[in-house]
Design an enzyme around this catalytic site. Structure first.
Site, PDB file in Angstrom:
ATOM      1  N   GLY A 148     -54.151  -6.649  22.758  1.00 58.72           N
ATOM      2  CA  GLY A 148     -54.393  -6.292  21.365  1.00 58.72           C
ATOM      3  C   GLY A 148     -54.227  -7.504  20.474  1.00 58.72           C
ATOM      4  O   GLY A 148     -54.525  -8.640  20.869  1.00 58.72           O
TER       5      GLY A 148
ATOM      6  N   GLN B 174     -51.573  -9.339  19.255  1.00 55.55           N
ATOM      7  CA  GLN B 174     -50.768 -10.439  19.778  1.00 55.55           C
ATOM      8  C   GLN B 174     -51.152 -10.799  21.211  1.00 55.55           C
ATOM      9  O   GLN B 174     -51.169 -11.969  21.578  1.00 55.55           O
ATOM     10  CB  GLN B 174     -49.281 -10.083  19.704  1.00 55.55           C
ATOM     11  CG  GLN B 174     -48.703 -10.118  18.306  1.00 55.55           C
ATOM     12  CD  GLN B 174     -48.693 -11.501  17.685  1.00 55.55           C
ATOM     13  OE1 GLN B 174     -48.538 -12.508  18.367  1.00 55.55           O
ATOM     14  NE2 GLN B 174     -48.856 -11.552  16.375  1.00 55.55           N
TER      15      GLN B 174
ATOM     16  N   SER C  69     -58.828   0.536  30.626  1.00 55.30           N
ATOM     17  CA  SER C  69     -58.577  -0.018  29.295  1.00 55.30           C
ATOM     18  C   SER C  69     -59.860  -0.555  28.675  1.00 55.30           C
ATOM     19  O   SER C  69     -60.635  -1.267  29.318  1.00 55.30           O
ATOM     20  CB  SER C  69     -57.546  -1.155  29.375  1.00 55.30           C
ATOM     21  OG  SER C  69     -57.467  -1.845  28.140  1.00 55.30           O
TER      22      SER C  69
ATOM     23  N   ASP D 240     -44.298  -0.758  20.811  1.00 52.15           N
ATOM     24  CA  ASP D 240     -42.882  -0.505  21.077  1.00 52.15           C
ATOM     25  C   ASP D 240     -42.647   0.809  21.802  1.00 52.15           C
ATOM     26  O   ASP D 240     -41.813   0.894  22.706  1.00 52.15           O
ATOM     27  CB  ASP D 240     -42.094  -0.478  19.756  1.00 52.15           C
ATOM     28  CG  ASP D 240     -41.986  -1.837  19.090  1.00 52.15           C
ATOM     29  OD1 ASP D 240     -42.057  -2.855  19.794  1.00 52.15           O
ATOM     30  OD2 ASP D 240     -41.832  -1.867  17.859  1.00 52.15           O
TER      31      ASP D 240
ATOM     32  N   HIS E  41     -41.260  -8.841  19.814  1.00 45.59           N
ATOM     33  CA  HIS E  41     -40.411  -8.081  18.895  1.00 45.59           C
ATOM     34  C   HIS E  41     -39.235  -7.583  19.714  1.00 45.59           C
ATOM     35  O   HIS E  41     -39.395  -7.125  20.847  1.00 45.59           O
ATOM     36  CB  HIS E  41     -41.202  -6.916  18.302  1.00 45.59           C
ATOM     37  CG  HIS E  41     -40.436  -6.061  17.336  1.00 45.59           C
ATOM     38  ND1 HIS E  41     -39.510  -6.576  16.455  1.00 45.59           N
ATOM     39  CD2 HIS E  41     -40.472  -4.709  17.101  1.00 45.59           C
ATOM     40  CE1 HIS E  41     -39.017  -5.590  15.720  1.00 45.59           C
ATOM     41  NE2 HIS E  41     -39.575  -4.446  16.100  1.00 45.59           N
TER      42      HIS E  41
ATOM     43  N   GLY F  89     -52.167 -11.568  15.227  1.00 44.93           N
ATOM     44  CA  GLY F  89     -52.706 -12.312  16.349  1.00 44.93           C
ATOM     45  C   GLY F  89     -53.969 -13.093  16.028  1.00 44.93           C
ATOM     46  O   GLY F  89     -54.156 -14.213  16.522  1.00 44.93           O
TER      47      GLY F  89
ATOM     48  N   GLU G  14     -55.632  -5.018  -7.931  1.00 45.36           N
ATOM     49  CA  GLU G  14     -55.223  -6.341  -8.403  1.00 45.36           C
ATOM     50  C   GLU G  14     -53.981  -6.872  -7.694  1.00 45.36           C
ATOM     51  O   GLU G  14     -53.586  -8.022  -7.894  1.00 45.36           O
ATOM     52  CB  GLU G  14     -55.012  -6.309  -9.916  1.00 45.36           C
ATOM     53  CG  GLU G  14     -56.311  -6.077 -10.680  1.00 45.36           C
ATOM     54  CD  GLU G  14     -56.168  -6.338 -12.174  1.00 45.36           C
ATOM     55  OE1 GLU G  14     -55.156  -6.946 -12.582  1.00 45.36           O
ATOM     56  OE2 GLU G  14     -57.065  -5.936 -12.921  1.00 45.36           O
TER      57      GLU G  14
END
Length: 329
Positions: free
Chosen positions: A27, A29, A52, A84, A109, A135, A232
């Site tokens: 993905g 990272q 996948s 995670d 992480h 990434g 903005e």
């Protein structure tokens, strides 16, 4: 952050040369780690589950693809770069049994290690390499001959060389070109979660929605409310990102700057600061982690409900209509 704490720390890619690295996940990272490490001299294989959708992309990028178990079995470095909430299950089913003495586990992480979801064998090194950019930016800056800053840390040093290898890994991502900062799994995890909840995601979205609702309830056109409270915001964030808060204030009007000083503390006052301390306490104690893990493993019913409710907020309806006229997006 001073030059004394943020630098290359003498990092080089020498320890990566020919090293077998399994990057689990492709993905945001995962693809950046795989491609940058390959280009820095490592022997990279991407580990993905059967079927996948990322497999074809990884192969098109010139990378070898294998099952997670096969990738882990053939590598001495295993980088776990998947969400995670699924890391523990994948680790226990596909990775743990293939870890040998001297192998290295890498995380971007510290969540699963810090909160005890993943406990690595004592004979392995466990390190943290956390680039402070998405990434795509990690890859883009590497290709341009630059890099993004990163955090690195060591949770377990079985080999005696974990810190040196962590620096080499960070250099292999190109991060040493911009600066690497040594930290701990605990500090990275807790500050990351707090920042997401209190400022970057939770604080930001709640503030924007509250501002929008305040104007609309007062009778103003929702389109005006959208422009002033969300559209903005990019200008302000970009200025602060490039020049810091003081630099941003120099770029906006004096009226806006004065309003910043006198009204900001009224919005983020004692009640907000007390709430931030409560959020940090929940992160530090592990209460938030336990709540999120229970939610994720229990089917994510509340998470999915809140996601739908958020997508149905009036600011989203107004925003979609207005953004449809913004060709530059």
């Amino acid at each position: 952050m001073s030059e004394a704490t943020m630098g290359s720390n003498g990092a080089s890619t020498e320890l990566l040369q020919g090293r077998s690295v399994a990057v689990i996940g492709y993905g945001s990272q995962g693809h950046a780690h795989a491609l940058n490490l390959r280009d820095s001299g490592a022997d990279v294989v991407v580990g993905l589950y059967e079927g996948s959708s990322s497999a074809d992309k990884a192969r098109a990028d010139g990378l070898e693809v294998a099952s997670v178990a096969d990738a882990a079995a053939g590598a001495t470095v295993v980088s776990i770069l998947i969400p995670d909430t699924i890391q523990r299950d994948v680790y226990e089913a596909e990775i743990e049994r293939h870890l040998n003495a001297g192998d290295t586990l890498v995380f971007a992480h510290g969540f699963n290690v810090h909160y005890g979801e993943i406990v690595a064998p004592e004979h392995t090194d466990v390190i943290l390499i956390a680039p402070k950019s998405p990434g795509n930016r990690v890859r883009e800056e590497f290709v341009a001959g630059r890099g993004v800053p990163a955090l690195y840390g060591v949770h377990q040093d079985a080999s005696g060389g974990a810190t040196e290898f962590a620096r080499a890994y960070a250099a292999g991502l190109g991060c040493a070109r911009a600066g690497i900062l040594e930290t701990t799994f605990a500090a990275e995890t807790e500050t990351d979660l707090f920042g997401e909840q209190a400022v970057l995601c939770g604080g930001f979205t709640a503030l924007v929605q509250a501002g929008f609702e305040t104007l609309v309830e007062a009778g103003y056109d929702p389109a005006l409310a959208y422009f002033e409270c969300l559209h903005e915001l990019k200008l302000i964030v970009d200025l602060a990102y490039a020049h810091g808060i003081s630099g941003m204030r120099r770029e906006v009007s004096d009226t806006a700057e004065y309003g910043d000083y006198v009204s900001g503390p009224r919005v983020v006052g004692d009640a907000s600061r007390a709430a931030m301390k409560e959020i940090l306490a929940d992160v530090q104690s592990g209460a938030f982690a336990r709540q999120w893990i229970e939610e994720a493993r229990g089917g994510r019913e509340a998470f999915d409900r809140m996601r739908v409710e958020g997508a149905e907020h009036p600011i989203e309806t107004v925003g979609r209509k207005l953004r449809s006229h913004m060709a530059w997006l």
